[in-house]
Design an enzyme around this catalytic site. Structure first.
Site, PDB file in Angstrom:
ATOM      1  N   SER A  55     -11.607  48.013  11.849  1.00  0.00           N
ATOM      2  CA  SER A  55     -12.641  46.557  11.833  1.00  0.00           C
ATOM      3  C   SER A  55     -13.984  47.048  10.904  1.00  0.00           C
ATOM      4  CB  SER A  55     -13.117  45.780  13.145  1.00  0.00           C
ATOM      5  OG  SER A  55     -14.317  45.270  12.689  1.00  0.00           O
ATOM      6  N   CYS A  93     -18.655  37.568  25.480  1.00  0.00           N
ATOM      7  CA  CYS A  93     -17.732  36.802  24.344  1.00  0.00           C
ATOM      8  C   CYS A  93     -17.678  36.242  23.873  1.00  0.00           C
ATOM      9  CB  CYS A  93     -16.990  36.351  24.980  1.00  0.00           C
ATOM     10  SG  CYS A  93     -16.646  34.287  26.001  1.00  0.00           S
TER      11      CYS A  93
HETATM   12  N1  PLP Z   1     -11.245  45.673  18.667  1.00  0.00           N
HETATM   13  C1  PLP Z   1     -12.556  45.872  19.305  1.00  0.00           C
HETATM   14  C2  PLP Z   1     -12.228  47.126  20.455  1.00  0.00           C
HETATM   15  C3  PLP Z   1     -13.736  45.477  18.903  1.00  0.00           C
HETATM   16  O1  PLP Z   1     -14.737  45.803  20.128  1.00  0.00           O
HETATM   17  C4  PLP Z   1     -13.540  44.167  18.579  1.00  0.00           C
HETATM   18  C5  PLP Z   1     -14.945  43.986  18.298  1.00  0.00           C
HETATM   19  O2  PLP Z   1     -15.467  43.531  19.008  1.00  0.00           O
HETATM   20  C6  PLP Z   1     -12.216  44.222  17.570  1.00  0.00           C
HETATM   21  C7  PLP Z   1     -11.388  44.363  18.062  1.00  0.00           C
HETATM   22  C8  PLP Z   1     -12.274  42.533  16.798  1.00  0.00           C
HETATM   23  O3  PLP Z   1     -12.815  43.281  15.865  1.00  0.00           O
HETATM   24  P1  PLP Z   1     -13.615  41.898  14.527  1.00  0.00           P
HETATM   25  O4  PLP Z   1     -15.056  42.004  14.683  1.00  0.00           O
HETATM   26  O5  PLP Z   1     -13.062  42.894  13.316  1.00  0.00           O
HETATM   27  O6  PLP Z   1     -12.344  40.734  14.775  1.00  0.00           O
END
Ligand code: PLP
Length: 378
Positions: free
Chosen positions: A194, A321
């Site tokens: 991300s 959340c």
């Molecule tokens: N995985 C983790 C560990 C995260 O911290 C996040 C975002 O908070 C995500 C996935 C989701 O990412 P995105 O905001 O790009 O959808």
């Protein structure tokens, strides 16, 4: 009343990192590039060059081949490409981010336990029995592995032990690692990335698909991303993603996160001196250098976030959340903490530009509120 010297203090880098100047400049330049990257004319080729450059920049940060990078709108979409393909079985723990956890339905999946320190307990016999069972069915299986937990910062570095599964694909959520620590390399079939977690724009990310994986497309449409993700690419966002990845890699090599770790440790020591009932989560495990998750049982995380926001500090409740609502952290519950403690957690996450004065100002103001909370509770 505002943070430090009248300026707000941002201590929520795990939620999103400030946009890097390099990313901003790359995006501003890309705005004026006219072509569609799928077009063969000069304008199209100019847009395609932006994608190719960013693909190499992201690959260099992540530690994969550029051909393995599939651009998406973020890690959540990337997870959806792997997990949203119909009837599936999952091997998971309670530590997964909602972008993976929300795909798990039913009880016939394999749930890995978490240790009290937040590390995933991997029983190889248990895992291979699950894999063998899958082999006897026609169901697809996916094993989730979160390398750095976003709430607690706890690291789980043994995910590659899942590499031998025969009937189950593997997906690694390494979102919180990239840019903060050297990449563990892409051992899983799929890896989530991300951009906004390391100073790229929000709404850009990637699914890393290992070259030997027979990826079945999920979105129907055009043949973009070598047929792996249909839809015209977000050229502007991807330009920023690539530039941020390059800058993040440079900063990592320069060791800029070492100072964040030092400040995190100062913060934890300062708060623990004031608050004898403070619980800091995950200290027995290796953690991200910038993350501190802690609770004073009974003092709601949600309340603390509001109090600190009014005082000029941006932090998160452990279990915030996407809708902004705060609940009890399922991760802390799985680590064995009771409901009261799990709902009292907050997360402070620092970045390379966080200053010591900011951290001390936070500690000061938090201590004021803590003293008030204790006086009221007495
Ligand atoms: N995985 C983790 C560990 C995260 O911290 C996040 C975002 O908070 C995500 C996935 C989701 O990412 P995105 O905001 O790009 O959808």
């Amino acid at each position: 009343m505002t943070g430090l010297d009248g300026k707000r203090v941002y201590l929520d880098w795990n939620a999103t990192a400030p946009l890097r100047p390099e990313a901003r400049a790359a995006m501003l330049e890309a705005i004026d590039v006219l072509g569609n990257p799928s077009s063969v004319h000069a304008e199209g080729r100019a847009a395609k060059r932006i994608l190719n450059r960013a693909r190499s920049q992201v690959a260099a940060l992540v530690g994969c081949d550029p051909a393995e990078v599939v651009f998406t709108s973020g890690a959540t979409e990337a997870a959806g490409h792997v997990c949203g393909r119909g009837f599936m079985k999952f091997l998971h723990s309670e530590a997964e981010h909602d972008c993976l956890a929300q795909h798990v339905t039913g009880s016939k999946n394999l749930l890995l336990r978490l240790s009290q320190a937040g590390e995933r307990i991997l029983d190889p016999d248990h895992v291979s029995a699950f894999d063998a069972k899958l082999g006897a069915t026609s169901l697809a299986g996916v094993a989730f592995w979160t390398t750095a937990h976003n709430e607690t910062g706890v690291l789980n570095s043994r995910g590659s032990a899942l590499g031998d599964l025969q009937h189950c694909e593997t997906v690694e959520d390494a979102v919180q690692i990239f840019g903060k620590m050297p990449s563990p390399g892409c051992w899983a079939d799929y890896t989530l990335v991300s951009a906004h977690k390391f100073g790229g724009p929000k709404g850009a990310g990637a699914l890393i698909v290992r070259q030997d994986v027979a990826f079945r497309r999920f979105l129907r449409g055009g043949g973009q991303e070598q047929g792996r993700r249909a839809g015209t690419e977000n050229v502007i966002g991807i330009a920023g993603f690539g530039a941020a990845a390059e800058a993040a890699r440079r900063d990592l090599e320069a060791g800029v996160w070492e100072d964040a770790e030092r400040l995190r440790d100062i913060l934890e020591c300062t708060l623990a001196e004031t608050a004898p009932d403070l619980i800091i989560f995950g200290t027995d495990a290796p953690r991200l250098p910038n993350t501190s998750c802690f609770a004073v049982p009974g003092w709601k995380g949600e309340t603390q976030v509001m109090q600190m926001d009014l005082a000029g500090f941006a932090i998160s409740a452990g279990s915030a959340c996407s809708s902004g609502k705060v609940g009890t952290s399922r991760v802390l519950r799985a680590m064995g903490y009771d409901e009261t403690t799990a709902s009292s957690a907050i997360r402070v996450s620092l970045g390379p530009t966080t200053g010591e004065a900011e951290v001390l100002a936070f500690a000061d103001r938090w201590t004021d509120h803590y003293t008030r909370f204790r006086t009221k509770a007495a």
